[in-house]
Design a protein around this motif. Structure first.
Motif, short mmCIF file in Angstrom:
data_model
loop_
_atom_site.label_atom_id
_atom_site.label_comp_id
_atom_site.label_asym_id
_atom_site.label_seq_id
_atom_site.Cartn_x
_atom_site.Cartn_y
_atom_site.Cartn_z
N SER A 1 0.04 -0.57 -1.78
CA SER A 1 -1.06 -0.19 -2.68
C SER A 1 -0.61 0.82 -3.73
CB SER A 1 -2.22 0.40 -1.88
OG SER A 1 -1.80 1.54 -1.15
N TYR B 1 1.76 -5.86 -13.95
CA TYR B 1 0.51 -6.52 -13.53
C TYR B 1 0.72 -8.01 -13.30
CZ TYR B 1 -4.12 -8.62 -14.14
OH TYR B 1 -5.27 -9.38 -13.99
N ILE C 1 0.25 -9.82 -9.69
CA ILE C 1 -0.86 -10.77 -9.50
C ILE C 1 -0.34 -12.18 -9.18
CG2 ILE C 1 -2.90 -11.81 -10.55
CD1 ILE C 1 -3.04 -8.77 -9.82
N ASP D 1 0.86 -11.73 -5.16
CA ASP D 1 -0.48 -12.04 -4.62
C ASP D 1 -1.34 -10.79 -4.43
OD1 ASP D 1 0.06 -14.77 -4.55
OD2 ASP D 1 0.97 -14.62 -2.56
N PHE D 2 -1.29 -9.88 -5.39
CA PHE D 2 -2.19 -8.73 -5.39
C PHE D 2 -3.55 -9.12 -5.95
CE2 PHE D 2 1.48 -6.47 -4.34
CZ PHE D 2 1.20 -5.13 -4.11
N SER D 3 -4.54 -8.34 -5.62
CA SER D 3 -5.87 -8.52 -6.21
C SER D 3 -5.87 -7.89 -7.60
CB SER D 3 -6.94 -7.87 -5.34
OG SER D 3 -8.17 -7.82 -6.02
N ALA D 4 -6.29 -8.64 -8.60
CA ALA D 4 -6.30 -8.14 -9.98
C ALA D 4 -7.21 -6.94 -10.11
CB ALA D 4 -6.74 -9.26 -10.94
N HIS D 5 -8.37 -6.99 -9.50
CA HIS D 5 -9.32 -5.88 -9.58
C HIS D 5 -8.75 -4.61 -8.95
CE1 HIS D 5 -13.10 -3.71 -9.63
NE2 HIS D 5 -12.98 -3.50 -8.32
N VAL D 6 -8.16 -4.75 -7.77
CA VAL D 6 -7.61 -3.58 -7.07
C VAL D 6 -6.43 -3.01 -7.85
CG1 VAL D 6 -6.45 -2.83 -4.96
CG2 VAL D 6 -8.40 -4.40 -4.82
N TYR D 7 -5.59 -3.88 -8.39
CA TYR D 7 -4.41 -3.40 -9.14
C TYR D 7 -4.85 -2.62 -10.37
CZ TYR D 7 0.28 -3.45 -11.14
OH TYR D 7 1.49 -3.08 -11.64
#
Length: 270
Positions: free
Chosen positions: A96, A182, A186, A190-196
């Motif tokens: 994170s 970013y 993403i 495979d990260f969450s766009a909103h969380v990043y």
């Protein structure tokens, strides 16, 4: 035999000391020439005759035409930084923090330093070659004959353009570098766009951005000033101009790294 060895080692020792001494003297002489050239620029500021057309042309050359190389450098740096951070942080279950690390590294350090080094190779070399060619073909002497001040005409527009253009380029590099991290996070990790995006916006501060822009102002002055200095001190025809161009890139790159450490220490000492 022992006497010959002593004489031989004595000659080598004297030659080494002589080489060190001549290098030190040449270094001090170079610093003196830099100081004199800087004093000439300050002296020429009053009264200042500003050439707007040359300034706008240099602003385009230094700023606008450097956007592709700055953009490519920034986006791949941000992408590589995200990958490197992931492979390291996954061992500590701290994935994170990748967004925060990418944003902080780009805005504080990598954005201004890489932009400065890219412009050192592109702009400083170009300025040295242009002014050096004018020097060896006696065009600068012709300016004196015509009553024009070469410092006003050649140096000041380029230095001011560098002071303005490089912070703008660094701001663009910050945005594109964060975008590169970013995209990798993403679409590859495979990260969450909103969380990043939330982690990036919540962690980064205005001081992180302004510190990079302050560095950019210093680097912009170094790139243009060193280019003008070596151009004005070129001699020996085309070969001399080539040597001055190489020296300008090397000296400006080293000064950028040195001043990066000094400005970092001044900005984040408290």
């Amino acid at each position: 035999m022992n006497l010959l060895i002593k004489r031989f080692t004595g000659v080598i020792g004297i030659s080494v000391i002589a080489a060190i001494g001549s290098t030190t003297i040449e270094f001090i002489r170079g610093l003196g020439k830099l100081g004199i050239f800087f004093a000439e620029i300050i002296k020429s500021l009053l009264p200042l005759r500003f050439y707007w057309r040359i300034f706008l042309k240099q602003l385009m050359e230094i700023g606008y035409y450097s956007l592709p190389v700055i953009g490519l450098t920034a986006i791949f740096t941000g992408a590589a930084l995200a990958l490197q951070s992931y492979t390291g942080f996954v061992r500590m279950n701290a994935e994170s923090a990748i967004a925060s690390v990418v944003a902080l590294s780009i805005t504080r350090e990598l954005g201004p330093v890489l932009a400065g080094l890219m412009l050192s190779g592109r702009v400083s070399a170009s300025i040295t070659a242009e002014i050096g060619s004018m020097k060896v073909t006696e065009q600068i002497d012709a300016l004196y004959t015509l009553g024009a001040n070469p410092i006003h005409y050649l140096v000041i527009p380029r230095v001011i353009a560098g002071l303005i253009a490089l912070p703008c380029l660094v701001l663009v590099a910050d945005i594109i570098g964060i975008l590169g991290g970013y995209l990798v996070a993403i679409y590859k990790l495979d990260f969450s766009a909103h969380v990043y995006l939330t982690n990036t916006i919540s962690f980064i501060k205005l001081t992180d951005i302004t510190s990079g822009l302050i560095k950019a102002v210093v680097f912009g002055f170094i790139v243009t000033f060193i280019g003008c200095y070596f151009g004005f001190h070129s001699k020996g025809g085309a070969q001399g101009v080539g040597h001055s161009t190489t020296s300008a890139v090397a000296v400006s790159s080293i000064l950028i790294l040195v001043m990066n450490y000094i400005t970092t220490g001044l900005l984040f000492s408290y």
